[in-house]
Design a protein around this motif. Structure first.
Motif, short mmCIF file in Angstrom:
data_model
loop_
_atom_site.label_atom_id
_atom_site.label_comp_id
_atom_site.label_asym_id
_atom_site.label_seq_id
_atom_site.Cartn_x
_atom_site.Cartn_y
_atom_site.Cartn_z
N SER A 106 41.06 -55.74 24.52
CA SER A 106 42.04 -56.12 23.49
C SER A 106 42.51 -54.90 22.73
O SER A 106 41.97 -53.83 22.87
CB SER A 106 41.42 -57.15 22.53
OG SER A 106 40.33 -56.59 21.85
N PRO A 166 43.02 -54.47 32.81
CA PRO A 166 42.86 -55.51 31.78
C PRO A 166 41.69 -56.42 32.13
O PRO A 166 41.26 -56.48 33.29
CB PRO A 166 44.20 -56.26 31.82
CG PRO A 166 44.73 -56.01 33.19
CD PRO A 166 44.24 -54.65 33.59
N LEU A 167 41.22 -57.17 31.14
CA LEU A 167 40.06 -58.04 31.34
C LEU A 167 40.26 -59.01 32.49
O LEU A 167 39.35 -59.24 33.29
CB LEU A 167 39.75 -58.81 30.05
CG LEU A 167 38.57 -59.79 30.09
CD1 LEU A 167 37.26 -59.05 30.36
CD2 LEU A 167 38.49 -60.58 28.79
N ASP A 168 41.46 -59.57 32.61
CA ASP A 168 41.68 -60.57 33.64
C ASP A 168 41.78 -59.98 35.05
O ASP A 168 41.96 -60.71 36.02
CB ASP A 168 42.90 -61.44 33.33
CG ASP A 168 44.20 -60.65 33.20
OD1 ASP A 168 44.18 -59.43 33.49
OD2 ASP A 168 45.21 -61.24 32.80
N GLN A 169 41.68 -58.66 35.15
CA GLN A 169 41.63 -58.01 36.46
C GLN A 169 40.25 -57.40 36.72
O GLN A 169 40.11 -56.40 37.40
CB GLN A 169 42.71 -56.94 36.58
CG GLN A 169 44.13 -57.49 36.61
CD GLN A 169 45.18 -56.42 36.80
OE1 GLN A 169 44.91 -55.32 37.30
NE2 GLN A 169 46.41 -56.72 36.38
N ARG A 189 41.75 -47.79 34.53
CA ARG A 189 41.56 -48.84 33.53
C ARG A 189 42.26 -50.11 34.02
O ARG A 189 43.30 -50.06 34.67
CB ARG A 189 42.07 -48.42 32.17
CG ARG A 189 43.57 -48.17 32.09
CD ARG A 189 43.99 -47.64 30.74
NE ARG A 189 43.59 -46.26 30.55
CZ ARG A 189 43.73 -45.60 29.41
NH1 ARG A 189 44.23 -46.20 28.35
NH2 ARG A 189 43.36 -44.34 29.31
N LEU A 219 37.43 -51.56 31.51
CA LEU A 219 38.26 -52.72 31.22
C LEU A 219 38.81 -52.62 29.81
O LEU A 219 38.06 -52.43 28.84
CB LEU A 219 37.43 -54.00 31.31
CG LEU A 219 36.95 -54.45 32.70
CD1 LEU A 219 36.02 -55.65 32.56
CD2 LEU A 219 38.13 -54.79 33.60
N ALA A 220 40.13 -52.73 29.67
CA ALA A 220 40.77 -52.82 28.36
C ALA A 220 40.77 -54.29 27.96
O ALA A 220 41.45 -55.10 28.59
CB ALA A 220 42.18 -52.26 28.42
N ALA A 264 37.00 -52.47 24.58
CA ALA A 264 36.94 -52.00 25.96
C ALA A 264 35.51 -52.11 26.45
O ALA A 264 34.56 -52.01 25.66
CB ALA A 264 37.42 -50.55 26.05
N GLU A 302 35.62 -60.90 25.15
CA GLU A 302 36.32 -60.55 23.92
C GLU A 302 35.36 -60.31 22.77
O GLU A 302 35.69 -59.60 21.82
CB GLU A 302 37.31 -61.66 23.57
CG GLU A 302 38.48 -61.74 24.54
CD GLU A 302 39.41 -62.89 24.26
OE1 GLU A 302 40.63 -62.73 24.50
OE2 GLU A 302 38.93 -63.96 23.80
#
Length: 311
Positions: free
Chosen positions: A311, A286-289, A284, A308-309, A39, A103
């Motif tokens: 993985s 996701p990474l792509d958002q 929270r 950001l979450a 995160a 990542e």
């Protein structure tokens, strides 16, 4: 080399310049560690850098990956690293050249600490930058001690919500200014006096204050000189306070920039593990958002942190 996903921008601008790239990840140097990011925290400094308004990041740093703090798992240690081992769960501040929205990221050994027990990576990622900013402002620079009074402007935000809890944990009397919608949240953090700045002037509730921790600036700061006691302190993360105004008020005033300090981060982690302080994550993504996450922080008015979450 492993290929990993990273949010990057190749030119400065609005959020539209952010894109998801897949690139090769370099390894750590002697005193660095490679971390698998679980995160990453989103901070106001990220959109300042993205817009090209941050002095330390210019064209020679492009393409740039935002993100100044993370929580994750150690993948690889440099030859001289002795504080952690592969597999350890850690939190840490990313250098100003960035990399948290990814990542994997390389961190300096001196900037990391073991992740506090009892919380997940999402909440742990909220700690390093905002937590150390609050801790250093109150104690390293503000010299806050038990029994003193502190007025925290913006006590519901990312830095502010940590500051309220740190100040209470050290035995200070805590006053804070927040908006109407965050009054209940500030009270839940333990503030002794919560001032709704939309309906009340803080001068009506605050006087003879030992320390003003200014996270707002502008007109709020100008009104703060009058509530400080002789010999008091005004500490800010924003613009440099007027030394003429400070002398006239008989107080000390300064601006500072947070510095990574793994030992200090461990102290913060101990407070969290003991249940004396709790990081609050409002949203929270996701990474792509990452675009939506950064837009949320740029709009402001969130309680606590946006994370950001990965993985």
């Amino acid at each position: 080399m492993t290929r990993v996903r990273k949010i990057r921008f190749h030119c400065f601008g609005d959020n539209e310049v952010l894109q998801l790239d897949e690139i090769k990840q370099s390894g750590p140097d002697a005193r660095q560690i490679l971390v698998a990011v679980r995160a990453a925290s989103v901070n106001p400094v990220d959109f300042k850098i993205r817009s090209g308004k941050y002095p330390s990041v210019k064209d020679d740093r492009l393409p740039y990956t935002p993100g100044r703090d993370v929580s994750g798992i150690v993948l690889q240690c440099g030859a001289q690293v002795d504080r952690v081992r592969v597999g350890d769960e850690v939190i840490g501040m990313v250098p100003v050249w960035g990399g948290g929205y990814a990542e994997q990221v390389v961190l300096e050994e001196r900037a990391i600490a073991i992740k506090p027990g009892g919380i997940d990576h999402i909440h742990a990622a909220a700690i390093p930058l905002a937590g150390q900013t609050a801790y250093q402002g109150l104690f390293r620079h503000g010299q806050l001690r038990a029994g003193e009074s502190v007025l925290i402007h913006g006590g519901s935000g990312g830095v502010g919500h940590f500051a309220v809890q740190f100040a209470k944990a050290c035995g200070a009397r805590v006053l804070t200014t927040v908006s109407t919608e965050h009054v209940a949240f500030a009270r839940s953090l333990g503030a002794d006096v919560v001032i709704d700045y939309k309906t009340q002037r803080f001068e009506e509730a605050a006087s003879h204050i030992d320390l003003v921790f200014d996270l707002i600036d502008g007109e709020t700061r100008e009104r703060s000189w009058a509530v400080l006691k002789q010999g008091g302190r005004l500490i800010s993360t924003l613009t440099v306070p007027s030394q003429d105004r400070a002398r006239a008020a008989g107080v000390k005033a300064m601006r500072y920039t947070v510095e990574p300090d793994g030992n200090e981060l461990s102290e913060i982690g101990a407070l969290i593990a003991a249940g004396k302080v709790r990081p609050h994550v409002e949203k929270r993504f996701p990474l792509d958002q990452a675009i939506a996450a950064l837009a949320s922080v740029e709009r402001g008015h969130s309680a606590g942190k946006v994370v950001l979450a990965v993985s």
